[in-house]
Design a protein around this motif. Structure first.
Motif, PDB file in Angstrom:
ATOM      1  N   VAL A   1     -49.593  73.061 -12.404  1.00 31.24           N
ATOM      2  CA  VAL A   1     -49.381  73.137 -10.963  1.00 31.24           C
ATOM      3  C   VAL A   1     -47.910  73.075 -10.602  1.00 31.24           C
ATOM      4  CG1 VAL A   1     -51.582  72.352 -10.131  1.00 31.24           C
ATOM      5  CG2 VAL A   1     -49.899  70.687 -10.881  1.00 31.24           C
ATOM      6  N   GLU A   2     -47.068  72.626 -11.529  1.00 32.77           N
ATOM      7  CA  GLU A   2     -45.649  72.479 -11.196  1.00 32.77           C
ATOM      8  C   GLU A   2     -44.856  73.746 -11.452  1.00 32.77           C
ATOM      9  OE1 GLU A   2     -44.244  69.093 -13.245  1.00 32.77           O
ATOM     10  OE2 GLU A   2     -45.475  67.719 -12.074  1.00 32.77           O
TER      11      GLU A   2
ATOM     12  N   ASP B   1     -43.503  75.750  -8.296  1.00 35.06           N
ATOM     13  CA  ASP B   1     -42.385  75.126  -7.596  1.00 35.06           C
ATOM     14  C   ASP B   1     -41.101  75.221  -8.407  1.00 35.06           C
ATOM     15  OD1 ASP B   1     -43.907  74.368  -5.398  1.00 35.06           O
ATOM     16  OD2 ASP B   1     -44.716  72.652  -6.487  1.00 35.06           O
TER      17      ASP B   1
ATOM     18  N   ALA C   1     -49.400  81.322  -6.106  1.00 34.65           N
ATOM     19  CA  ALA C   1     -50.811  81.163  -6.431  1.00 34.65           C
ATOM     20  C   ALA C   1     -50.909  80.654  -7.856  1.00 34.65           C
ATOM     21  CB  ALA C   1     -51.548  82.483  -6.281  1.00 34.65           C
ATOM     22  N   PHE C   2     -51.644  79.586  -8.020  1.00 36.04           N
ATOM     23  CA  PHE C   2     -51.912  79.086  -9.362  1.00 36.04           C
ATOM     24  C   PHE C   2     -53.419  79.031  -9.541  1.00 36.04           C
ATOM     25  CE2 PHE C   2     -53.501  75.149 -11.272  1.00 36.04           C
ATOM     26  CZ  PHE C   2     -53.324  75.489 -12.598  1.00 36.04           C
ATOM     27  N   VAL C   3     -53.879  79.577 -10.651  1.00 30.99           N
ATOM     28  CA  VAL C   3     -55.308  79.520 -10.924  1.00 30.99           C
ATOM     29  C   VAL C   3     -55.508  78.934 -12.315  1.00 30.99           C
ATOM     30  CG1 VAL C   3     -57.409  80.862 -11.228  1.00 30.99           C
ATOM     31  CG2 VAL C   3     -55.792  81.487  -9.457  1.00 30.99           C
ATOM     32  N   GLY C   4     -56.293  77.880 -12.395  1.00 36.49           N
ATOM     33  CA  GLY C   4     -56.558  77.232 -13.678  1.00 36.49           C
ATOM     34  C   GLY C   4     -57.367  78.154 -14.574  1.00 36.49           C
TER      35      GLY C   4
END
Lengths: 313, 614
Positions: A100-101, A104, A123-126
């Motif tokens: 998630v970092e 940023d 956009a972040f997708v696991g």
């Protein structure tokens, strides 16, 4: 005004062998491409981080790549997105860094190098989410086809149902094939578009099937092939006009809708064109080859026909 | 007579369209820059605060359009974005930590429309800008924690009952209990089975019982873990000062958090991931609070403020931390006096029992610890968090307490409810993790709105022109239907509270515009066919509508099925698309069939016609 003024029945079915070959070649081509090239899965399905940045002037992609490599991101994918100022960056998951970092950090690195840069979106997708989405999407497609099969079989006849579902599968495979061959990004909105193509193409197919059923009852002294030809001719105007208006709005979406829904518009444009073709050739041909005949459409509808006639008198 | 529509049908059509149009109008009004004030944990929003806000803004010379207290919130409408920023900073400084001051865009809906429940369409994050998080609750930890509790619980229960066991241990998927002989095993199984009806007991070889959870108990445990996390996240989201946050359960183990307007995602993430804990401590009665306040804090004790800002002198030694709390809820006793019931796990129960046996009659304090961001960053660019301790309750120990006890002497049911909420928040049983993040900057959101609107308008105009040229008079009727269709989609989207317009949703509207004319094309082509076959115009209209109806119905129902499946399976953008698609199908059938029929009847019906403008 009349688009096509057809006094005579068009012999659509005389072209059935070329049409069958055409469709088969396209389907095989799509399947081969899907097997070899596969789809260019978008972030929604692969997982990872995607950052959209806007530069004040024309973005220098090589310089951005350099800045990112220097900041410790290996093999970032950097490309223009919509305009020369907008840049889309994709980063694969990195070991030892919280996923998630990443977004940023990338924004920080780029803004340090070039303070006028604006963050447009992250956009972040696991990784698990993507697998689930792909599974859900595939499931949605299968369930849609199955529900349609049941509904059309109930309303018409199983040969028509099978014909329309095969036509839909035809459209879906070709649309996926287009995305595979051109390596266009396949994301969630494209998936929605493919499902909308199912809805649209079905709309067309049903209109044709409905006319075939009606003509079977009305015209007594023609064989099946001729009835299908007559029905296709009668509905041709409508088929073309509806496709035309839909293509009109889709062009507007394609040209004005922006980069985010480009894939969506592409899938629908192609799907509508191929869906128009398939409702003329694929669905009715399959029904014909499965041996649809007047008798199949008559018995279940006797009651309804009686009701029909009474109202006409 | 053919092609006559009875008056009542006209009235029904006008009524339905009128309602949709009425609820579509709020979208025509703009938005005000506003500041929204809501109460924190220890404060209330009331008229006094309203006066304070009014005065503060007046002394600072900040002009406001209106200041209204409604639904426990104060909404200050300002003239522009600059004064919004200044007002927010001023109010934040003036009101302190107890209130949350958030920036917002408040729809400028006229009062009479608002009174009728009218509100503009909600915009999705891709149009509005903001952050979307998907958080996943670690269910394994939640379930493992329950097994851990079961181990301790079985040990003490069997000991109390005088049943001798060899070992109790936690294994994959449950708890194993070993015995020395079959008799004891049978006795224990009978006893435990009666005691824990929601557990599954299976006898294995080697004098061993395997205990696992029933499906129902497992589902309950998971559900509880998610609910608890939602409660905690809601509390934390309030700290962020977001005007309209949304925290919702998604699927079995996920929580979707939407924070419109938030730009500093790093801060949002750190606050969401921060932890709150709870401690039970004894009150230092040997020393005087006033001495401590004067600076002579005894060793082994410290001063902690309570909710009213009064200092309390507490022993530093912690009796129990909040992670031993299994559950806390508020209720009323038989006299209607509010209370909070607390359940501890077995370890916590024995610690509590150990401590309280010598402390009956003495007070015990509950301290809530929250990690709040200071807004500053350390050398590594990480936000610095500061632990904020606060005494949330001091209660006198009435008896020796075990694993379940209650706190009484609370002033109001509201206070009991808040306390229970905080106690639960301190006992996070399952950690959470962000598995998806989507941030959309405000400029991108604005651009998406512009692009989407343009695509709709140009696509719409192209179809209007085409239909007019191709079908002339009847084309005009179809265009009227198409326009009403658009109005109805907007009206219905505004009426459904949960529906938000997203970019794919706008694409859905565009697609609907293209496909909506299909019904009219079907009907008109049919009328032309009938005319060619030599029917009179009136009969052609009649038969055209009649025979096209079932085709239109079939075609639309199947597309609707696809929409429903998309809605059921899809999330986020796909759901948005499917909602507009389904609404569009319904409204387009209504306008293309019934509305055009009524208009055509009013125009052509009952007159001797030689030609149709088609």
């Amino acid at each position: 005004m009349q688009l096509l003024n057809m006094k005579n029945t068009v012999g659509f079915l005389s072209l059935r062998i070329p049409a069958a070959i055409f469709s088969t070649v396209l389907i095989l081509g799509s399947l081969v491409s899907l097997a070899v090239n596969q789809l260019n899965w978008g972030l929604d399905f692969t997982g990872g981080t995607q950052i959209e940045m806007r530069y004040e002037g024309v973005a220098n992609l090589d310089a951005i790549r350099g800045e990112l490599t220097q900041a410790g991101f290996n093999e970032p994918i950097v490309q223009n997105y919509g305009s020369s100022q907008d840049v889309l960056i994709r980063i694969a998951p990195i070991d030892g860094v919280k996923n998630v970092e990443i977004g940023d950090r990338v924004v920080n690195a780029l803004q340090t190098a070039d303070p006028g840069t604006e963050k447009r979106g992250i956009a972040f997708v696991g990784p698990n989410i993507g697998d689930e989405l792909a599974e859900q999407g595939g499931l949605a497609m299968l369930v849609s086809l199955l529900c349609i099969l049941v509904y059309v079989a109930m309303r018409f006849e199983w040969r028509f149902a099978l014909g329309s579902v095969i036509a839909l599968a035809h459209d879906v495979i070709l649309t996926l094939g287009l995305f595979s061959i051109l390596q266009l990004e396949f994301d969630l909105t494209v998936l929605a578009a493919v499902l909308a193509v199912i809805g649209y193409s079905l709309n067309d197919t049903i209109v044709v099937s409905d006319r075939i059923r009606e003509n079977f009852r009305k015209i007594r002294n023609s064989d099946t092939e001729e009835i299908i030809n007559i029905s296709l001719t009668q509905t041709l105007n409508r088929t073309i006009i509806t496709s035309l208006t839909t293509v009109l709005v889709l062009m507007s979406l394609f040209l004005l809708g922006g980069a985010t829904i480009h894939g969506f518009a592409t899938a629908l444009l192609f799907g509508v064109l191929i869906g128009t073709y398939s409702s003329i050739y694929v669905a009715s041909l399959v029904a014909l080859w499965l041996g649809v005949s007047r008798e199949d459409l008559m018995p279940t509808e006797i009651e309804k026909e009686g009701a029909d006639q009474e109202s006409m008198l | 007579m053919l092609n006559q529509t009875p008056l009542w049908k006209y009235l029904v059509l006008i009524f339905i369209i009128g309602i949709c149009a009425l609820y579509a109008t709020p979208n025509l009004y703009g938005e005000d820059h506003a500041v929204q004030i809501s109460a924190g944990r220890n404060a209330t929003v009331d008229d006094a605060l309203l006066n304070q806000v009014t005065e503060t803004l007046a002394t600072q010379g900040i002009a406001s359009k209106s200041i209204v207290l409604d639904n426990q919130q104060i909404l200050v409408r300002l003239t522009n974005a600059d004064s919004q920023l200044i007002a927010r900073e001023t109010l934040e400084r003036a009101l302190g930590d107890d209130y949350y001051v958030a920036m917002n865009l408040a729809p400028d809906t006229p009062a009479w429309l608002e009174a009728l429940g009218g509100a503009p369409m909600k915009l999705g994050l891709d149009l509005r800008g903001g952050v979307h998080f998907l958080m996943e609750v670690d269910m394994n930890s939640a379930v493992n924690k329950s097994f851990e509790d079961m181990v301790g619980d079985f040990r003490s229960a069997l000991r109390e009952e005088g049943i001798r066991y060899r070992t109790v241990r936690q294994v994959e998927g449950g708890v194993e209990i070993f015995f020395r002989d079959q008799d004891t095993l049978d006795k224990a199984e009978f006893f435990l089975r009666n005691r824990n009806r929601d557990l599954v007991f299976t006898e294995k070889n080697d004098l061993k019982i395997m205990v696992s959870m029933s499906e129902q108990k497992l589902a309950e445990t998971r559900d509880y873990a998610v609910k608890q996390n939602i409660t905690i996240i809601r509390n934390r989201v309030n700290q962020l000062g977001v005007a309209e946050p949304s925290v919702q359960k998604q699927g079995v183990d996920r929580i979707a958090v939407q924070l419109p307007g938030i730009q500093d995602t790093a801060r949002a993430k750190e606050i969401l991931n921060a932890t709150a804990t709870l401690e039970f401590r004894s009150v230092d009665l040997d020393h005087d609070v006033r001495d401590a306040v004067a600076g002579r804090v005894p060793a082994g004790s410290e001063l902690v403020l309570n909710q009213d800002g009064q200092p309390q002198l507490l022993k530093k030694k912690i009796i129990l931390t909040g992670n031993h709390i299994i559950d806390a809820n508020s209720s009323a006793d038989e006299y209607g006096i509010p209370q909070v019931n607390i359940s501890l796990d077995s370890k916590g129960g024995s610690k509590m029992s150990q401590f309280t046996k010598d402390s009956i009659g003495k007070p015990m304090a509950t301290v809530f610890i929250e990690y709040k961001s200071t807004g500053e960053r350390d050398a590594n660019e990480k936000l610095i968090f500061e632990a904020k301790r606060e005494v949330i309750s001091v209660a006198t120990i009435q008896a020796r307490l075990g694993s379940s006890f209650r706190i009484t002497g609370l002033d109001s049911p509201q206070e009991a409810h808040n306390l229970a909420l905080l106690l639960r928040a301190g006992a996070l049983i399952a950690p959470i993790q962000i598995v998806e993040e989507r941030t959309v900057g405000p400029s991108l959101g604005k651009e998406n709105i512009r692009l989407g609107t343009q695509a709709i308008i140009w696509g719409f105009i192209a179809v209007l022109i085409f239909m007019l040229i191709y079908y002339k008079g009847f084309g005009l009727v179809a265009n009227l239907a198409l326009t009403l269709n658009l109005v109805m989609i907007v009206g219905i989207m505004s009426m459904i509270p949960g529906a938000a317009l997203s970019l794919p949703g706008m694409a859905g509207i565009v697609l609907t515009v293209g496909m909506a004319v299909d019904a009219n094309v079907l009907i008109f082509e049919r009328i032309r066919e009938e005319l060619r076959e030599g029917r009179s115009p009136q009969q052609a209209i009649h038969h055209g509508y009649d025979s096209a109806f079932s085709t239109i119905l079939d075609a639309n129902i199947t597309t609707f099925i696809v929409g429903l499946i998309l809605f059921a399976v899809g999330t986020g953008p796909i759901k948005g698309f499917s909602i507009t698609l389904m609404i569009g199908i319904a409204t387009s059938m209504f306008t293309a069939i019934f509305v055009t029929r009524a208009v055509v009847n009013a125009w052509c019906g009952g007159k001797p016609l030689k030609k149709l403008s088609i």
